[in-house]
Design an enzyme around this catalytic site. Structure first.
Site, PDB file in Angstrom:
ATOM      1  N   GLU A   1      26.548  -2.387 -38.102  1.00 53.01           N
ATOM      2  CA  GLU A   1      26.302  -2.905 -36.754  1.00 53.01           C
ATOM      3  C   GLU A   1      24.982  -3.642 -36.645  1.00 53.01           C
ATOM      4  OE1 GLU A   1      26.768   0.265 -33.928  1.00 53.01           O
ATOM      5  OE2 GLU A   1      28.948   0.343 -34.173  1.00 53.01           O
TER       6      GLU A   1
ATOM      7  N   THR B   1      45.214   6.626   7.630  1.00 47.45           N
ATOM      8  CA  THR B   1      45.972   7.686   6.980  1.00 47.45           C
ATOM      9  C   THR B   1      47.397   7.252   6.647  1.00 47.45           C
ATOM     10  OG1 THR B   1      46.525  10.038   7.111  1.00 47.45           O
ATOM     11  CG2 THR B   1      46.852   8.731   9.111  1.00 47.45           C
TER      12      THR B   1
ATOM     13  N   GLU C   1      48.614   8.742   0.154  1.00 51.04           N
ATOM     14  CA  GLU C   1      47.573   9.728   0.433  1.00 51.04           C
ATOM     15  C   GLU C   1      48.198  11.123   0.521  1.00 51.04           C
ATOM     16  OE1 GLU C   1      44.223  10.649   3.906  1.00 51.04           O
ATOM     17  OE2 GLU C   1      45.971   9.392   4.353  1.00 51.04           O
ATOM     18  N   HIS C   2      49.228  11.251   1.361  1.00 50.51           N
ATOM     19  CA  HIS C   2      49.966  12.504   1.514  1.00 50.51           C
ATOM     20  C   HIS C   2      51.414  12.264   1.107  1.00 50.51           C
ATOM     21  CE1 HIS C   2      46.922  12.480   4.853  1.00 50.51           C
ATOM     22  NE2 HIS C   2      46.614  13.641   4.290  1.00 50.51           N
TER      23      HIS C   2
ATOM     24  N   GLN D   1      51.159  12.197  11.560  1.00 45.90           N
ATOM     25  CA  GLN D   1      50.209  11.281  10.932  1.00 45.90           C
ATOM     26  C   GLN D   1      50.040   9.999  11.750  1.00 45.90           C
ATOM     27  OE1 GLN D   1      48.217  12.311   8.190  1.00 45.90           O
ATOM     28  NE2 GLN D   1      49.201  14.093   9.125  1.00 45.90           N
TER      29      GLN D   1
ATOM     30  N   HIS E   1      18.574   2.717 -36.486  1.00 43.24           N
ATOM     31  CA  HIS E   1      19.375   3.900 -36.182  1.00 43.24           C
ATOM     32  C   HIS E   1      19.530   4.774 -37.429  1.00 43.24           C
ATOM     33  CE1 HIS E   1      20.336   1.768 -32.527  1.00 43.24           C
ATOM     34  NE2 HIS E   1      21.180   2.713 -32.108  1.00 43.24           N
TER      35      HIS E   1
ATOM     36  N   ASP F   1      45.683  19.540   6.342  1.00 41.39           N
ATOM     37  CA  ASP F   1      44.589  19.024   7.174  1.00 41.39           C
ATOM     38  C   ASP F   1      43.625  20.130   7.582  1.00 41.39           C
ATOM     39  OD1 ASP F   1      45.386  16.397   7.122  1.00 41.39           O
ATOM     40  OD2 ASP F   1      46.548  16.504   8.971  1.00 41.39           O
TER      41      ASP F   1
END
Length: 438
Positions: free
Chosen positions: A420, A241, A332-333, A263, A425, A366
């Site tokens: 192409e 974390t 992350e935070h 943390q 197609h 959390d």
């Protein structure tokens, strides 16, 4: 306790910032060989391999691999009223937060008779992993299960390691959280073997392969998710974390110190970083950290995390450099404690989740904010997001053209197809207008 990185008097480039960032070095590659062996063993020998792995790694031998419903019911019944109420509050709030992540179908009329409908379809089956280890994570049950349910996933399986301390059962609070959410398919299995079981299925156990695997875990779980990616979808390879705090002289030093410690409590490899333009605040935070860390329950774990190279007090000349540092880090935070919070938030591009102001600590996210706490680590916020209902959804476009609408673009399709060198197609369009039936 925590070292200082002084960037005052300079404005580092993006490349320089990336080189300066304090980061936990977790080499998932070192676990790949072990994870490969464990997954292969489960794929080849099913539940027998899972039992042998539990015996060797978790010291558990006599237990139920597929958790009986009676164990789940007992766990729910044993919850204290206070814990049950807290879990139910978190479930309700995360359900509301997750509902906002489900996009509505959008119908776009490209031209008369030419319609594309954008819709979002849930995967059919998911496997959700909840780790054991240093702490118990019923909150991770909620954060994984609720978004899948909100997305409309019809089949949910959950795995968590068998616990020797509980006679080979999954931790009762994890089982209780699953019970409150109505999840009945629960397996007592852990680590890379559990990820392999989700990906390949275990026929003798009745475990059907899943489409997506999510949930945090150790380096072997991360390695296993890397190995099965492609056979199944995954959320991310979660690492230790992280918290990064941007603060100026107006911030509460005691609040910041408490949040850094909260943390660091997770793991010795957790990252705790403060970026500030106030030397006075940095000194005050250092003092509060020293005082508070000694009193916390996991003081030794916190001390190791805060003294590690992954944690730092970063001094900068102004908040614009702090923002640059944070965006290069991709935490992350991310907490923001400044006099101009809204201005700082507007400049943030890379973060798993943002916590703004004195009364929005990471601990809130959390558990009870309603946001999801399964977030990208190790810089993955630069290119990915946290877990959400969208993790279990696939965007699909439904195309519906009338004959007249197709006729309008038929000539252009013919030109592009020939250019192409894919003439069939164009033929597939032309045939709709060149036959007698038309």
């Amino acid at each position: 306790m925590i070292h200082t990185l002084d960037l005052r008097g300079r404005r580092p480039s993006r490349a320089e910032l990336l080189a300066l960032i304090p980061r936990t070095e977790v080499d998932v590659d070192v676990a790949l060989d072990v994870a490969t062996s464990l997954i292969s063993d489960v794929r080849d020998r099913g539940s027998e391999a899972l039992r042998e792995q539990a015996s060797r790694l978790d010291k558990v031998d006599d237990y139920e691999l597929r958790v009986p419903q009676s164990h789940i019911d007992e766990a729910v019944a044993s919850l204290s009223p206070q814990l049950r109420a807290s879990l139910e509050t978190a479930i309700a709030r995360v359900r509301i937060g997750s509902a906002a992540q489900v996009p509505a179908a959008v119908r776009s009329e490209i031209a008369p008779g030419a319609v594309i409908t954008q819709r979002w379809q849930p995967v059919e089956r998911v496997g959700l992993y909840v780790p054991g280890g240093k702490a118990v994570y019923p909150s991770s049950v909620i954060m994984n299960v609720v978004p899948a349910q909100v997305a409309g996933v019809s089949s949910i399986a959950l795995a968590s390691p068998a616990q020797a301390h509980f006679g080979g059962r999954v931790h009762p609070t994890i089982l209780a959280a699953a019970g409150l959410l109505g999840v009945s398919e629960v397996y007592a299995m852990g680590g890379a073997g559990a990820i392999g079981a989700f990906a390949y299925g275990v026929e003798d156990l009745g475990l059907v392969p899943v489409n997506v695997v999510t949930g945090p875990g150790n380096v072997y779980v991360a390695a296993a998710k890397r190995l099965v990616r492609g056979r199944v979808g995954i959320d991310s390879e979660a690492g230790p974390t992280e918290i990064l705090i941007i603060a100026d002289s107006s911030a509460r030093a005691d609040f910041i110190a408490a949040d850094l410690i909260s943390q660091a409590e997770h793991d010795e490899m957790a990252s705790a970083v403060l970026v500030t333009d106030s030397e006075e605040l940095a000194r005050a935070v250092t003092q509060h950290v020293s005082e508070l860390a000694e009193k916390t329950a996991h003081a030794q774990r916190v001390k190791i995390a805060l003294e590690g190279p992954q944690s730092a007090l970063v001094l900068v000349d102004d908040l614009s450099v702090a923002v640059d540092f944070s965006n290069a880090y991709g935490p992350e935070h991310l907490e923001i404690h400044t006099q101009k919070n809204s201005e700082v938030v507007a400049q943030i591009t890379n973060a798993g989740a943002l916590f703004v102001g004195d009364y929005s600590p990471v601990s809130l996210g959390d558990y009870s904010a309603g946001s999801n706490h399964v977030l990208p680590t190790a810089g993955q916020a630069l290119f990915s997001s946290g877990l959400g209902a969208y993790t279990f959804l696939r965007p699909q476009q439904v195309i519906e053209y009338s004959k007249a609408a197709l006729s309008e673009v038929a000539g252009g399709i013919r030109v592009l197809a020939d250019d192409e060198d894919l003439p069939a197609h164009g033929d597939a369009v032309d045939i709709r207008f060149n036959t007698e039936d038309n």
